[in-house]
Scaffold this motif. Structure first.
Motif, mmCIF file in Angstrom:
data_model
loop_
_atom_site.group_PDB
_atom_site.id
_atom_site.type_symbol
_atom_site.label_atom_id
_atom_site.label_comp_id
_atom_site.label_asym_id
_atom_site.label_seq_id
_atom_site.Cartn_x
_atom_site.Cartn_y
_atom_site.Cartn_z
ATOM 1 N N SER A 86 0.811 -1.217 0.000
ATOM 2 C CA SER A 86 0.000 0.000 0.000
ATOM 3 C C SER A 86 0.841 1.261 0.000
ATOM 4 O O SER A 86 0.404 2.300 -0.504
ATOM 5 C CB SER A 86 -0.925 0.002 1.228
ATOM 6 O OG SER A 86 -0.169 0.044 2.419
ATOM 7 N N VAL A 97 -7.117 8.144 -4.031
ATOM 8 C CA VAL A 97 -7.505 7.093 -4.974
ATOM 9 C C VAL A 97 -7.342 5.717 -4.343
ATOM 10 O O VAL A 97 -8.217 4.850 -4.487
ATOM 11 C CB VAL A 97 -6.670 7.209 -6.268
ATOM 12 C CG1 VAL A 97 -6.914 6.005 -7.171
ATOM 13 C CG2 VAL A 97 -7.010 8.502 -7.005
ATOM 14 N N LEU A 98 -6.241 5.498 -3.637
ATOM 15 C CA LEU A 98 -6.015 4.198 -3.003
ATOM 16 C C LEU A 98 -7.102 3.906 -1.981
ATOM 17 O O LEU A 98 -7.698 2.819 -1.981
ATOM 18 C CB LEU A 98 -4.644 4.164 -2.320
ATOM 19 C CG LEU A 98 -4.371 2.925 -1.457
ATOM 20 C CD1 LEU A 98 -4.379 1.655 -2.287
ATOM 21 C CD2 LEU A 98 -3.051 3.065 -0.700
ATOM 22 N N SER A 101 -10.617 3.412 -3.590
ATOM 23 C CA SER A 101 -10.692 2.102 -4.243
ATOM 24 C C SER A 101 -10.800 0.981 -3.213
ATOM 25 O O SER A 101 -11.567 0.025 -3.378
ATOM 26 C CB SER A 101 -9.462 1.883 -5.128
ATOM 27 O OG SER A 101 -9.341 2.905 -6.099
ATOM 28 N N ILE A 104 -14.370 0.979 -1.567
ATOM 29 C CA ILE A 104 -15.374 0.421 -2.472
ATOM 30 C C ILE A 104 -15.185 -1.094 -2.611
ATOM 31 O O ILE A 104 -16.139 -1.873 -2.524
ATOM 32 C CB ILE A 104 -15.301 1.105 -3.848
ATOM 33 C CG1 ILE A 104 -15.703 2.580 -3.726
ATOM 34 C CG2 ILE A 104 -16.205 0.397 -4.857
ATOM 35 C CD1 ILE A 104 -15.498 3.382 -5.002
ATOM 36 N N GLY A 105 -13.938 -1.517 -2.841
ATOM 37 C CA GLY A 105 -13.663 -2.942 -3.010
ATOM 38 C C GLY A 105 -13.957 -3.749 -1.758
ATOM 39 O O GLY A 105 -14.511 -4.855 -1.821
ATOM 40 N N ILE A 132 -7.951 -6.210 -0.333
ATOM 41 C CA ILE A 132 -8.356 -4.827 -0.589
ATOM 42 C C ILE A 132 -8.407 -4.029 0.712
ATOM 43 O O ILE A 132 -7.952 -2.880 0.772
ATOM 44 C CB ILE A 132 -9.729 -4.803 -1.291
ATOM 45 C CG1 ILE A 132 -9.633 -5.503 -2.651
ATOM 46 C CG2 ILE A 132 -10.212 -3.370 -1.479
ATOM 47 C CD1 ILE A 132 -10.958 -5.633 -3.376
ATOM 48 N N ALA A 199 -16.675 5.577 1.633
ATOM 49 C CA ALA A 199 -16.257 5.846 0.255
ATOM 50 C C ALA A 199 -16.717 7.227 -0.196
ATOM 51 O O ALA A 199 -15.952 7.982 -0.819
ATOM 52 C CB ALA A 199 -16.808 4.764 -0.677
ATOM 53 N N TYR A 203 -14.182 10.413 -1.048
ATOM 54 C CA TYR A 203 -14.226 11.027 -2.379
ATOM 55 C C TYR A 203 -14.337 12.542 -2.289
ATOM 56 O O TYR A 203 -13.671 13.279 -3.037
ATOM 57 C CB TYR A 203 -15.408 10.463 -3.170
ATOM 58 C CG TYR A 203 -15.562 11.058 -4.548
ATOM 59 C CD1 TYR A 203 -14.756 10.623 -5.604
ATOM 60 C CD2 TYR A 203 -16.486 12.075 -4.792
ATOM 61 C CE1 TYR A 203 -14.886 11.178 -6.863
ATOM 62 C CE2 TYR A 203 -16.625 12.632 -6.049
ATOM 63 C CZ TYR A 203 -15.814 12.181 -7.086
ATOM 64 O OH TYR A 203 -15.934 12.738 -8.338
#
Length: 533
Positions: A86, A97-98, A101, A104-105, A132, A199, A203
């Motif tokens: 990571s 972004v990491l 993602s 969400i994952g 994730i 998430a 964002y």
């Protein structure tokens, strides 16, 4: 100052407007950070949330006793690979972004776990969830030590320390409640709503750094594969070794060889590649190196004791998942109450003194438990659990500050991954050590106790005769029932003696760690407004 010089700390004009004086960041930055902290809480909680409910999952998926441990092992193996990776991904893609993602994952994988209809599906989904989710854990530590001013870390460090240690501690409690009140599916569905909110918050609120996409052009695929083989094999060997008598099992031996080969290739790439997948130079810093060792030791105390108390309560006391969770909740309460005190002490005491007190508290708690008997219940375990909870916080805050607080900002993302990796590996090592000692000492104590109750021993024969007389009055096969009960008593006593042996080993380990705290350097005092922006 000439125009070519770079100031060591930004001028007041560079401080973002609206900065909160008490914490040193803007409300938006604070809200984004707290959203990340909650995401980390979910990822760490899911390590242990299934531990008290494996029997329910096994029944629901018609899994065998050999297959069901993989519900937890698959998550751990995948997570331990992502944690060091990571750091590279955060530098290449940016923290926003990491983490987005990963959130969400992780949420999607949690939903998939709830839909699993076979053990094979569950293992695959748990591996995806762990891999994730592992991206969220180090990111929080890196942001905490790069975003906030050093003068405010005594506020921030207890927060992340509390989350990192509280989540696995209350995992069995939360899991036991959900599976007992609803069904095992809710162990995973409980992540969906909060995961979506995390998430969305990340964002809109997180914008702490910029990506460096050029790193992706130089991505070290060989380094990644070798690291995955090394860490995955190590985690597998530590998890499964005690169950299959270590290297006597062909599969364990094969994975050990794969792990060694992977390690050799990984370290070769780490020292020769232009942009290695994991930078190891942070270990040149004495405090980071020692801090990682203490993080490893604390992982044993965190995950090892979270495991051994429920095993004792289930095997010896016959507790169900909910009763175990209610008993273990004491540690979580102690940690929650100690967190603000630890933050305050961090500004008053030498951090090495705090760590010494913390590890000494660990040792005191396990020393008390060396006197454990089959009658020990909630109240006998109350003080050891309080000592453990308080000690976790007293150790976590200064270990975080000493390990990460003195590193250059450009090393934090990578170092945070390594630092968190050591804690997880400590937990894996602790579980392997505990299970191995339990198995070996149980056999030894059974052999000795069998000698004590063998025919010809007057005390044993008198005890058996008394039990046969009592049972014959209420059971038709009283003699046989008495023999079976005596055998159960012998096994229970051997089991308890094995637990006592474990606590002796842990006492020596934590007492030794307390002494080693004196080998760390005390960092220089930081100016009140230094860094952080």
């Amino acid at each position: 100052m000439s125009t070519s010089q770079t100031p060591t700390s930004p001028p007041a004009s560079d401080v973002p407007p609206g900065t909160l004086a008490w914490i040193g960041v803007t409300p938006r930055q604070l809200a984004g950070f707290l959203a990340m902290v909650f995401g980390m809480f979910m990822a760490i909680l899911d390590i242990q949330i299934v531990s008290a409910s494996l029997a329910e999952i096994q029944a629901g998926l018609s899994a065998s006793s050999d297959e069901i441990p993989w519900v937890q092992t698959a998550y751990l193996i995948a997570e331990v690979v992502m944690i060091p990776l990571s750091g590279f991904l955060a530098r290449a893609l940016s923290t926003r972004v990491l983490f987005l993602s990963a959130a969400i994952g992780f949420t999607a994988a949690s939903a998939l776990c709830a839909t699993a209809t076979s053990i094979d599906q569950m293992i695959v989904y748990r591996a995806i969830q762990g891999f994730i989710g592992g991206g969220m854990i180090p990111s929080v530590f890196a942001v905490a030590f790069s975003l906030f001013p050093p003068s405010k870390r005594n506020i921030v460090s207890p927060i992340i320390g509390l989350v990192a240690t509280l989540a696995p501690t209350i995992g069995p409690t939360v899991g036991g409640y959900l599976s007992d009140s609803y069904s095992w599916h809710w162990l995973f569905l409980v992540n969906v709503g909060p995961g979506i909110l995390v998430a969305i918050a990340v964002y809109f609120l997180v914008d702490f750094d910029k990506p460096d996409y050029s790193l992706l052009d130089r991505f070290d695929y060989l380094g990644l594969i070798s690291m995955a083989l090394m860490l995955g094999s190590l985690e597998y060997v530590l998890e499964e070794g005690p169950r299959y008598d270590w290297f006597d099992d062909q599969t364990i031996a094969t994975f050990a060889v794969v792990g060694v080969v992977g390690a050799l290739v990984f370290f070769w790439r780490a020292f020769t590649a232009k942009d290695p997948i994991v930078e190891l130079r942070a270990f040149r810093d004495r405090n980071f190196a020692f801090g990682s060792f203490f993080s490893f030791t604390m992982g044993i105390g965190l995950y090892g004791l979270t495991y051994i108390y429920p095993v004792y309560l289930a095997q010896v006391r016959g507790y169900d998942a909910l009763m175990i969770g209610e008993t273990m909740f004491v540690t979580g309460v102690a940690m929650f109450m100690t967190a603000p005190i630890a933050g305050r002490l961090a500004s008053l005491l030498d951090p090495r003194a705090m760590m010494l007190i913390g590890f000494a508290g660990f040792a005191a708690g396990t020393y008390i438990t060396t006197n454990i008997t089959s009658d020990w219940d909630f109240y006998e375990l109350l003080l050891p659990q309080i000592l453990r909870g308080c000690s976790l916080m007293l150790c976590m805050v200064p270990i975080n500050n000493l390990s990460l607080g003195t590193l250059p900002k450009e090393q934090l993302k990578n170092a945070s991954g390594l630092f968190n990796l050591t804690r997880n590996l400590g937990g894996a090592f602790g579980l392997a050590m505990i299970n191995t000692i339990l198995n070996k000492r149980l056999d030894l104590h059974l052999e000795r106790l069998h000698e004590s109750v063998s025919w010809g021993r007057a005390v044993a024969e008198d005890q058996l005769a008394s039990m046969q007389q009592s049972m014959s009055q209420v059971l038709p096969d009283g003699d046989l029932s008495a023999i079976k009960q005596l055998a159960r008593l012998v096994r229970t006593q051997a089991n308890v003696l094995s637990f006592a042996d474990i606590f002796v080993v842990l006492t020596v380990l934590f007492a030794s760690a307390a002494i080693f705290t004196l080998m760390m350097h005390k960092p220089a005092p930081l100016p009140a407004g230094a860094g952080g922006h």
